[in-house]
Design an enzyme around this catalytic site. Structure first.
Site, PDB file in Angstrom:
ATOM      1  N   ARG A  28       0.651   9.045  -2.910  1.00 34.38           N
ATOM      2  CA  ARG A  28       1.634   9.412  -1.870  1.00 34.38           C
ATOM      3  C   ARG A  28       2.448  10.646  -2.245  1.00 34.38           C
ATOM      4  O   ARG A  28       3.621  10.753  -1.903  1.00 34.38           O
ATOM      5  CB  ARG A  28       2.592   8.259  -1.569  1.00 34.38           C
ATOM      6  CG  ARG A  28       1.964   7.040  -0.961  1.00 34.38           C
ATOM      7  CD  ARG A  28       2.017   7.113   0.573  1.00 34.38           C
ATOM      8  NE  ARG A  28       1.347   5.973   1.153  1.00 34.38           N
ATOM      9  CZ  ARG A  28       1.977   4.937   1.704  1.00 34.38           C
ATOM     10  NH1 ARG A  28       3.275   4.921   1.740  1.00 34.38           N
ATOM     11  NH2 ARG A  28       1.298   3.949   2.211  1.00 34.38           N
ATOM     12  N   ARG A  32       7.478  11.338   2.624  1.00 34.71           N
ATOM     13  CA  ARG A  32       8.847  11.479   3.134  1.00 34.71           C
ATOM     14  C   ARG A  32       9.907  11.863   2.108  1.00 34.71           C
ATOM     15  O   ARG A  32      11.019  12.215   2.487  1.00 34.71           O
ATOM     16  CB  ARG A  32       9.258  10.185   3.837  1.00 34.71           C
ATOM     17  CG  ARG A  32       8.585  10.016   5.180  1.00 34.71           C
ATOM     18  CD  ARG A  32       8.738   8.599   5.675  1.00 34.71           C
ATOM     19  NE  ARG A  32       8.069   7.673   4.766  1.00 34.71           N
ATOM     20  CZ  ARG A  32       7.894   6.376   4.991  1.00 34.71           C
ATOM     21  NH1 ARG A  32       8.380   5.851   6.089  1.00 34.71           N
ATOM     22  NH2 ARG A  32       7.260   5.621   4.132  1.00 34.71           N
ATOM     23  N   ARG A  41       6.395  16.601   9.803  1.00 33.22           N
ATOM     24  CA  ARG A  41       6.170  15.351  10.524  1.00 33.22           C
ATOM     25  C   ARG A  41       6.935  15.343  11.847  1.00 33.22           C
ATOM     26  O   ARG A  41       6.447  14.862  12.858  1.00 33.22           O
ATOM     27  CB  ARG A  41       6.598  14.181   9.672  1.00 33.22           C
ATOM     28  CG  ARG A  41       6.212  12.836  10.268  1.00 33.22           C
ATOM     29  CD  ARG A  41       6.559  11.757   9.292  1.00 33.22           C
ATOM     30  NE  ARG A  41       6.452  10.430   9.821  1.00 33.22           N
ATOM     31  CZ  ARG A  41       7.031   9.966  10.904  1.00 33.22           C
ATOM     32  NH1 ARG A  41       7.751  10.763  11.647  1.00 33.22           N
ATOM     33  NH2 ARG A  41       6.895   8.715  11.261  1.00 33.22           N
ATOM     34  N   ASP A  78      -4.711   8.334   6.141  1.00 32.89           N
ATOM     35  CA  ASP A  78      -4.251   6.967   5.901  1.00 32.89           C
ATOM     36  C   ASP A  78      -5.462   6.053   5.839  1.00 32.89           C
ATOM     37  O   ASP A  78      -6.503   6.359   6.425  1.00 32.89           O
ATOM     38  CB  ASP A  78      -3.297   6.504   7.011  1.00 32.89           C
ATOM     39  CG  ASP A  78      -2.513   5.284   6.546  1.00 32.89           C
ATOM     40  OD1 ASP A  78      -1.498   5.455   5.860  1.00 32.89           O
ATOM     41  OD2 ASP A  78      -2.940   4.151   6.840  1.00 32.89           O
ATOM     42  N   TYR A 158      -5.286  -5.900   6.894  1.00 37.83           N
ATOM     43  CA  TYR A 158      -4.520  -5.304   8.000  1.00 37.83           C
ATOM     44  C   TYR A 158      -5.142  -5.637   9.346  1.00 37.83           C
ATOM     45  O   TYR A 158      -4.429  -5.874  10.332  1.00 37.83           O
ATOM     46  CB  TYR A 158      -4.419  -3.782   7.815  1.00 37.83           C
ATOM     47  CG  TYR A 158      -3.414  -3.407   6.753  1.00 37.83           C
ATOM     48  CD1 TYR A 158      -2.049  -3.459   7.009  1.00 37.83           C
ATOM     49  CD2 TYR A 158      -3.828  -3.030   5.484  1.00 37.83           C
ATOM     50  CE1 TYR A 158      -1.116  -3.144   6.030  1.00 37.83           C
ATOM     51  CE2 TYR A 158      -2.905  -2.709   4.488  1.00 37.83           C
ATOM     52  CZ  TYR A 158      -1.554  -2.769   4.774  1.00 37.83           C
ATOM     53  OH  TYR A 158      -0.632  -2.471   3.805  1.00 37.83           O
TER      54      TYR A 158
HETATM   55  O1  CP3 Z   1      -1.209   9.860  -1.290  1.00 38.38           O
HETATM   56  C1  CP3 Z   1      -1.098  10.735  -0.425  1.00 38.38           C
HETATM   57  O2  CP3 Z   1      -0.252  11.670  -0.488  1.00 38.38           O
HETATM   58  C2  CP3 Z   1      -2.117  10.770   0.701  1.00 38.38           C
HETATM   59  C3  CP3 Z   1      -1.766  10.075   1.863  1.00 38.38           C
HETATM   60  C4  CP3 Z   1      -1.741   8.550   1.962  1.00 38.38           C
HETATM   61  C5  CP3 Z   1      -0.935   7.913   2.941  1.00 38.38           C
HETATM   62  N1  CP3 Z   1      -1.253   6.581   2.940  1.00 38.38           N
HETATM   63  C6  CP3 Z   1       0.039   8.573   3.812  1.00 38.38           C
HETATM   64  C7  CP3 Z   1       1.111   7.780   4.427  1.00 38.38           C
HETATM   65  C8  CP3 Z   1      -2.490   7.554   1.314  1.00 38.38           C
HETATM   66  C9  CP3 Z   1      -3.437   7.671   0.142  1.00 38.38           C
HETATM   67  C10 CP3 Z   1      -2.181   6.312   1.958  1.00 38.38           C
HETATM   68  C11 CP3 Z   1      -2.802   5.034   1.592  1.00 38.38           C
HETATM   69  C12 CP3 Z   1      -2.349   3.808   2.235  1.00 38.38           C
HETATM   70  N2  CP3 Z   1      -1.918   3.623   3.525  1.00 38.38           N
HETATM   71  C13 CP3 Z   1      -2.397   2.536   1.617  1.00 38.38           C
HETATM   72  C14 CP3 Z   1      -2.924   2.275   0.233  1.00 38.38           C
HETATM   73  C15 CP3 Z   1      -1.916   2.543  -0.821  1.00 38.38           C
HETATM   74  C16 CP3 Z   1      -0.753   1.595  -0.804  1.00 38.38           C
HETATM   75  O3  CP3 Z   1       0.373   2.106  -0.504  1.00 38.38           O
HETATM   76  O4  CP3 Z   1      -0.931   0.430  -1.129  1.00 38.38           O
HETATM   77  C17 CP3 Z   1      -1.901   1.602   2.535  1.00 38.38           C
HETATM   78  C18 CP3 Z   1      -1.728   0.118   2.298  1.00 38.38           C
HETATM   79  C19 CP3 Z   1      -1.623   2.299   3.746  1.00 38.38           C
HETATM   80  C20 CP3 Z   1      -1.149   1.716   5.039  1.00 38.38           C
HETATM   81  C21 CP3 Z   1       0.173   2.239   5.391  1.00 38.38           C
HETATM   82  N3  CP3 Z   1       0.423   3.535   5.766  1.00 38.38           N
HETATM   83  C22 CP3 Z   1       1.405   1.524   5.422  1.00 38.38           C
HETATM   84  C23 CP3 Z   1       1.571   0.065   5.058  1.00 38.38           C
HETATM   85  C24 CP3 Z   1       2.374   2.426   5.827  1.00 38.38           C
HETATM   86  C25 CP3 Z   1       3.832   2.135   6.115  1.00 38.38           C
HETATM   87  C26 CP3 Z   1       4.620   2.016   4.882  1.00 38.38           C
HETATM   88  C27 CP3 Z   1       5.511   3.211   4.726  1.00 38.38           C
HETATM   89  O5  CP3 Z   1       5.604   3.711   3.590  1.00 38.38           O
HETATM   90  O6  CP3 Z   1       6.122   3.592   5.740  1.00 38.38           O
HETATM   91  C28 CP3 Z   1       1.758   3.695   5.997  1.00 38.38           C
HETATM   92  C29 CP3 Z   1       2.431   4.962   6.410  1.00 38.38           C
HETATM   93  C30 CP3 Z   1       2.172   6.184   5.597  1.00 38.38           C
HETATM   94  N4  CP3 Z   1       0.967   6.573   5.087  1.00 38.38           N
HETATM   95  C31 CP3 Z   1       3.157   7.171   5.267  1.00 38.38           C
HETATM   96  C32 CP3 Z   1       2.488   8.173   4.542  1.00 38.38           C
HETATM   97  C33 CP3 Z   1       3.062   9.457   4.014  1.00 38.38           C
HETATM   98  C34 CP3 Z   1       4.603   7.157   5.699  1.00 38.38           C
HETATM   99  C35 CP3 Z   1       4.654   7.300   7.166  1.00 38.38           C
HETATM  100  C36 CP3 Z   1       5.557   8.371   7.731  1.00 38.38           C
HETATM  101  O7  CP3 Z   1       5.518   9.562   7.351  1.00 38.38           O
HETATM  102  O8  CP3 Z   1       6.270   7.969   8.651  1.00 38.38           O
END
Ligand code: CP3
Length: 351
Positions: A28, A32, A41, A78, A158
């Site tokens: 990640r 944010r 974003r 994602d 999910y």
């Molecule tokens: O790592 C990186 O920089 C690449 C991008 C990346 C994102 N999600 C962007 C993201 C990667 C590799 C993921 C993987 C991901 N997504 C996982 C596996 C890793 C983990 O965290 O266990 C999972 C379970 C998800 C599903 C997901 N996406 C959830 C549960 C959420 C909400 C939680 C949160 O932090 O808000 C997301 C949203 C998400 N994916 C964000 C980002 C940058 C935040 C959303 C935003 O910008 O509003």
């Protein structure tokens, strides 16, 4: 520099080489906690628009490289693009996370239409091509491009729960009650994940990582069936098509089952969560494969002497073998960007 020291540091570590300075990237790393990410974003309107706009996804993928010169870029996307490409409705709700229309039976799964699978995922590959070109243009010649996917089990979590869950009752009870129909879902996801990773490699990914964020909720038999078996099929298919492309596995939270995963999943390298002590990982996992990890993301958020001690503990132990510095899970959004700068300096020995 002698010739054995040439090449991209992350790829060298994944080939089992010991590097003087460990390569570093963070799960990640685009997100944010960065003001420039929040700005892009906002421009995109919402998270999924950002994911599916190749130019904007390229821009946010580049942001952490420009600030910290990490050893890897991970394409901004994602894991939930796969359920969406298989026809499931997906929405991200502010402060709540992903919401999907739950699929709780073989019949419900059969009703989804995967007709737009390739079309839905095409922008991810376009973002990869754009980002690889941008990296070349901007002189990131030693930076490795990482593609990724969720693992079949975590995607099923999910899809069946319809979002995040406390106890994963629906998905687990389906798997116990009717393994035959549940394996139709897992097999379809295994094929979808394989295809998605192969396409990412064709578009420029040099390494792929498989995120199994919920591997820790299964007992050992179920772990073997729904985590290890599908992961092995994916890793073997990738190795057959692209023998030189390393596969990093991240079985988060699985505790002692990580050994079973390391021995049987056929991944190239193991990403460790923060519960495993670096000292024990040296003797348990590093003799089997390169390891990646495993600073607690909240230790990075806290900073100060805790951060210094945390980095020292990890690098002093794991830095003597093939190793990639990372967190034990994704960076949290409250993290001060200057703590990340401090972390990179600590790992690279320039503080
Ligand atoms: O790592 C990186 O920089 C690449 C991008 C990346 C994102 N999600 C962007 C993201 C990667 C590799 C993921 C993987 C991901 N997504 C996982 C596996 C890793 C983990 O965290 O266990 C999972 C379970 C998800 C599903 C997901 N996406 C959830 C549960 C959420 C909400 C939680 C949160 O932090 O808000 C997301 C949203 C998400 N994916 C964000 C980002 C940058 C935040 C959303 C935003 O910008 O509003």
């Amino acid at each position: 520099m002698n010739s054995s020291e040439t090449g991209k540091p992350l790829l060298r570590a994944l080939k089992g080489k010991i590097t003087d300075v460990p390569p570093i990237w963070l799960m990640r790393q685009a997100g944010r906690y960065l003001p420039e990410y929040r700005q892009t974003r906002q421009r995109a309107g919402n998270f999924l628009n950002l994911v599916y706009s190749p130019e904007l996804a390229c821009e946010v993928t580049m942001q952490p490289l420009r600030r910290y010169d990490f050893d890897a870029a991970i394409i901004f996307s994602d894991i939930l693009v796969i359920p969406q490409a298989l026809g499931q409705e997906l929405e991200f709700i502010e402060e709540k996370g992903p919401v999907l229309n739950p699929v709780r039976s073989a019949e419900a799964f059969a009703r989804l239409s995967p007709a737009k699978f390739a079309e839905t995922l095409a922008p991810v590959y376009e973002a990869l091509r754009l980002t690889c070109a941008q990296m070349r243009k901007d002189g990131f010649g030693r930076t490795t491009m990482i593609g990724f996917s969720g693992a079949p089990w975590t995607l099923a979590c999910y899809m069946v729960e319809g979002g995040s869950s406390r106890d994963f009752q629906h998905v687990k009870s389906w798997a116990y009650r009717d393994p035959e129909s549940f394996s139709v879902l897992i097999d379809t996801l295994t094929e979808a994940v394989t295809e998605h990773l192969l396409q990412q490699i064709a578009a420029g990914a040099e390494v792929v990582q498989i995120f199994d964020s919920w591997s820790g909720v299964l007992d050992h038999n179920q772990f073997s069936q729904w985590v290890i078996k599908p992961t092995r099929r994916i890793a073997e298919a990738i190795r057959e098509a692209y023998p030189d492309v390393p596969v990093i596995g991240f079985p988060k939270g699985c505790g002692r089952l990580a050994m079973d995963y390391a021995q049987n999943s056929k991944v190239t390298a193991l990403s460790l969560d923060s519960q495993i002590s670096p000292k024990s990982a040296v003797s348990l996992f590093q003799p089997l494969m390169p390891v990646q990890g495993n600073l607690d993301p909240v230790c990075l958020l806290a900073g100060g002497t805790a951060l210094e001690a945390g980095v020292e503990d990890i690098v002093a132990h794991l830095g003597k073998g093939p190793f990639i510095f990372n967190l034990g899970h994704g960076i949290v959004k409250e993290t001060p960007p200057e703590n990340v700068e401090k972390l990179v300096a600590l790992v690279r020995g320039s503080t």
